[in-house]
Motif scaffolding. Structure first.
Motif, PDB file in Angstrom:
ATOM      1  N   TYR A 259     -34.530  46.046  38.686  1.00  0.00           N
ATOM      2  CA  TYR A 259     -33.152  45.555  38.703  1.00  0.00           C
ATOM      3  C   TYR A 259     -32.330  46.317  39.742  1.00  0.00           C
ATOM      4  O   TYR A 259     -31.598  45.720  40.539  1.00  0.00           O
ATOM      5  CB  TYR A 259     -32.546  45.717  37.307  1.00  0.00           C
ATOM      6  N   VAL A 260     -32.492  47.637  39.749  1.00  0.00           N
ATOM      7  CA  VAL A 260     -31.771  48.457  40.729  1.00  0.00           C
ATOM      8  C   VAL A 260     -32.175  48.035  42.145  1.00  0.00           C
ATOM      9  O   VAL A 260     -31.325  47.876  43.021  1.00  0.00           O
ATOM     10  CB  VAL A 260     -32.065  49.955  40.514  1.00  0.00           C
ATOM     11  N   LEU A 261     -33.474  47.840  42.355  1.00  0.00           N
ATOM     12  CA  LEU A 261     -33.938  47.452  43.686  1.00  0.00           C
ATOM     13  C   LEU A 261     -33.352  46.111  44.096  1.00  0.00           C
ATOM     14  O   LEU A 261     -32.926  45.929  45.242  1.00  0.00           O
ATOM     15  CB  LEU A 261     -35.472  47.375  43.702  1.00  0.00           C
TER      16      LEU A 261
ATOM     17  N   LEU B 191     -32.409  54.217  51.004  1.00  0.00           N
ATOM     18  CA  LEU B 191     -33.235  55.060  50.149  1.00  0.00           C
ATOM     19  C   LEU B 191     -32.368  56.031  49.347  1.00  0.00           C
ATOM     20  O   LEU B 191     -32.531  56.179  48.132  1.00  0.00           O
ATOM     21  CB  LEU B 191     -34.249  55.825  51.008  1.00  0.00           C
ATOM     22  N   TYR B 192     -31.407  56.680  50.044  1.00  0.00           N
ATOM     23  CA  TYR B 192     -30.547  57.634  49.344  1.00  0.00           C
ATOM     24  C   TYR B 192     -29.702  56.932  48.274  1.00  0.00           C
ATOM     25  O   TYR B 192     -29.537  57.441  47.164  1.00  0.00           O
ATOM     26  CB  TYR B 192     -29.628  58.339  50.346  1.00  0.00           C
ATOM     27  N   GLY B 193     -29.201  55.753  48.622  1.00  0.00           N
ATOM     28  CA  GLY B 193     -28.416  54.989  47.655  1.00  0.00           C
ATOM     29  C   GLY B 193     -29.255  54.648  46.433  1.00  0.00           C
ATOM     30  O   GLY B 193     -28.812  54.753  45.291  1.00  0.00           O
ATOM     31  N   CYS B 194     -30.501  54.261  46.667  1.00  0.00           N
ATOM     32  CA  CYS B 194     -31.423  53.911  45.583  1.00  0.00           C
ATOM     33  C   CYS B 194     -31.722  55.108  44.690  1.00  0.00           C
ATOM     34  O   CYS B 194     -31.709  55.004  43.468  1.00  0.00           O
ATOM     35  CB  CYS B 194     -32.746  53.420  46.171  1.00  0.00           C
ATOM     36  N   ILE B 195     -31.988  56.250  45.327  1.00  0.00           N
ATOM     37  CA  ILE B 195     -32.326  57.441  44.545  1.00  0.00           C
ATOM     38  C   ILE B 195     -31.162  57.823  43.635  1.00  0.00           C
ATOM     39  O   ILE B 195     -31.347  58.113  42.444  1.00  0.00           O
ATOM     40  CB  ILE B 195     -32.702  58.606  45.490  1.00  0.00           C
ATOM     41  N   TYR B 196     -29.972  57.763  44.207  1.00  0.00           N
ATOM     42  CA  TYR B 196     -28.760  58.057  43.428  1.00  0.00           C
ATOM     43  C   TYR B 196     -28.697  57.146  42.196  1.00  0.00           C
ATOM     44  O   TYR B 196     -28.488  57.600  41.070  1.00  0.00           O
ATOM     45  CB  TYR B 196     -27.551  57.843  44.337  1.00  0.00           C
ATOM     46  N   SER B 197     -28.906  55.843  42.418  1.00  0.00           N
ATOM     47  CA  SER B 197     -28.875  54.896  41.296  1.00  0.00           C
ATOM     48  C   SER B 197     -30.009  55.149  40.315  1.00  0.00           C
ATOM     49  O   SER B 197     -29.823  55.092  39.102  1.00  0.00           O
ATOM     50  CB  SER B 197     -28.991  53.460  41.809  1.00  0.00           C
TER      51      SER B 197
END
Lengths: 249, 323
Positions: free
Chosen positions: A112-114, A149-155
């Motif tokens: 979902y996040v992706l 990638l950074y935005g994803c890791i944060y989420s």
């Protein structure tokens, strides 16, 4: 494990069938357009190119934060709601282990996040192309992907936290409320050296990119990744151990 | 209680496992035994009622059987598989509704069933249509579950429980909240399921009449402890003694007739209703009626005298109130 994907499909179907399912995607598509318009009319020169705009917006300091909020709201109830609706009983009396069931839920959360990230990236890129020059600037595709990638890791870290809270408390409210609260105070810095072992200063990996000062002395990209990994492992372990053992009343 | 049917004896000889074996199952919560050393068995095709006053541990026992809560001691074997150590094998033989049937109300009945199809192994596509037809929900499959009545949800619950063709169906208070027509419908489903599909059924209920009507056996528990296991239903008693209650106009004259009749025993007298309770062989009944008329004893009614399950139940549980 051969049939694990069927469990993920189940979870995905449950989310998609909600009437509110498209709302976060619409927000992530439309909000950047508005943002681009505002920035363009206030100071047209703030971004050199569409790529620069995209990179900046995807970071946890930009739309990345909105993305995280929407991810938390969308997934915090994935375990807690099964309990509050009572559907957990039908779910757990199948020939599937509790570990597989919880893992399928976690995988669905990550997917979902992706998907939100992908839609946000598309929305931001579109906005950048409308309001800023498509060429020029010194931001390349690699920079954009890194920001993504950074935005994803944060989420990921936040949804994992909310996921664990949902498992531990059986309450969607607590899971959303507490993780949102932490989200709003995570930019706070306490100037003590022990604070670098906390989750918050390590959340935004983009600070290491452009020769900026690290949030606290002694922190490096590797250090932050290690800290995040430890926290994620703890969250997941706590969630899985409790879910496996707990009596369902 | 001494009646064990021939079929059962044969299946025992063939080495058939009981469908469910509770083996001194104990559940302690905060030092208190909610379920205490509970043991009983369910055989193939049997309908068993789990009875007990409120708080007796019926639902806890069912949650233990289905692995929703962990037992402190003992084990539950489903078709020989331990629910503790071999959960997936064991649970595959169980279909259950625990308390109210709760579904994903924002999805259609069909979508809900598909969820459970994806969670079980080897369910053919045609199975959904089969169970839906069995519970008569063909026309409601595309409606969202939130539009379902309680009776329809209960039926969808049964469909859900039968999807993977279990050996044992566990129903917790299946008639709770249903209207009389719904209760009757439910009873018919249960009979059909036990007879047609050969599935054993465990029903927990406080509706004693319900249990009495459809169960072959009742397991009575109180305070988490087994009080009694009893066989129900006198369907194969035609060759045996029957107990009758006879209302007459003259008790003394009737008693004299009964005394004179061979093979008829007087077991009780109810002066208030002018009734005699007698015990005799089935085929003696016409003779007795003839003797009554010969002696000019007025006969108002003859009814079979059954001690109701309710009486027994209150006796066993010490008159604890049932709600």
């Amino acid at each position: 494990m051969r049939k694990f994907h069927l469990l993920v499909i189940n979870e995905w179907v449950k989310m998609v069938k909600k009437r509110s399912f498209v709302v976060p995607y619409l927000i992530l598509l439309l909000f950047p357009q508005l943002l681009g318009y505002i920035i363009h009319s206030v100071s047209p020169g703030s971004f050199a190119s569409a790529a620069g705009f995209t990179r900046e917006m995807l970071l946890p300091t930009g739309m990345g934060q909105v993305m995280t909020i929407l991810s938390i709201i969308g997934t915090a109830g994935i375990v807690a709601k099964e309990h509050s609706r009572g559907t957990i009983k039908f779910l757990l009396i199948r020939a599937r282990s509790r570990t597989a069931i919880l893992a399928s839920k976690y995988v669905t959360v990550l997917l979902y996040v992706l998907s939100l990230t992908a839609v946000a990236a598309a929305g931001i890129l579109l906005s950048g192309m409308i309001w800023f020059q498509t060429g020029g600037g010194d931001t390349g595709i690699a920079d954009i992907l890194l920001a993504l990638l950074y935005g994803c890791i944060y989420s990921f870290v936040y949804v994992t936290l909310a996921f664990m809270l949902g498992v531990l408390t059986h309450s969607t409210g607590v899971a959303i409320g507490l993780s949102m609260f932490l989200l709003t105070i995570d930019k706070m810095v306490i100037s003590r050296s022990f604070y670098k072992y906390f989750l918050f200063p390590n959340l935004d990996l983009s600070v290491y990119g452009s020769g900026q000062q690290p949030p606290m002395p002694g922190m490096t990209l590797g250090f932050s990744i290690a800290v995040l990994a430890v926290y994620m492992t703890v969250f997941l372990l706590a969630g899985f151990l409790v879910f496996r053992r707990r009596d369902v009343a | 209680m001494e009646r064990t049917s021939v079929n059962q004896l044969q299946s025992d000889a063939a080495g058939d496992l009981p469908v469910l074996q509770m083996k001194s199952v104990t559940k302690m919560i905060k030092g208190k035994a909610i379920v205490n050393q509970l043991s009983f068995e369910i055989r193939k095709g049997e309908i068993v009622g789990l009875l007990g006053p409120n708080g007796a541990g019926k639902t806890t026992a069912i949650r233990l059987m289905t692995g929703l809560i962990r037992m402190t001691e003992g084990d539950v074997l489903v078709h020989g598989h331990s629910i503790r150590h071999d959960f997936r094998q064991a649970i595959a033989h169980i279909g259950a509704i625990i308390e109210n049937p709760e579904f994903y109300s924002h999805m259609s009945g069909l979508d809900n069933l598909k969820q459970y199809v994806r969670m079980s192994d080897g369910i053919a596509e045609s199975r959904i249509a089969e169970v839906v037809e069995l519970v008569g929900l063909q026309n409601a499959m595309d409606k969202k579950v939130k539009a379902y009545s309680l009776g329809m949800r209960q039926r969808l619950g049964i469909a859900q429980a039968l999807l993977h063709s279990p050996k044992l169906l566990i129903l917790d208070e299946p008639t709770n909240g249903l209207d009389p027509a719904g209760i009757r419908e439910m009873r018919e489903y249960m009979r059909k399921i036990a007879e047609v599909e050969g599935i054993s059924i465990l029903i927990s209920s406080h509706m004693l009449g319900e249990i009495e009507q459809i169960c072959h056996q009742a397991v009575v528990i109180q305070n988490g402890t087994l009080v009694k296991v009893t066989r129900l239903g006198a369907q194969d008693s035609t060759e045996n003694e029957v107990s009758l209650s006879v209302r007459v106009d003259n008790l003394a004259a009737a008693a004299a007739v009964i005394q004179a009749e061979e093979g008829v025993r007087l077991t009780g007298t109810d002066e208030q209703h002018s009734e005699l309770i007698i015990s005799l062989h089935d085929r003696k009944v016409p003779e007795l009626v003839a003797s009554f008329s010969a002696a000019k004893v007025g006969l108002y009614r003859i009814t079979e005298h059954k001690q109701s399950l309710e009486d027994d139940f209150l006796k066993w549980t010490g008159g604890n109130r049932i709600a």
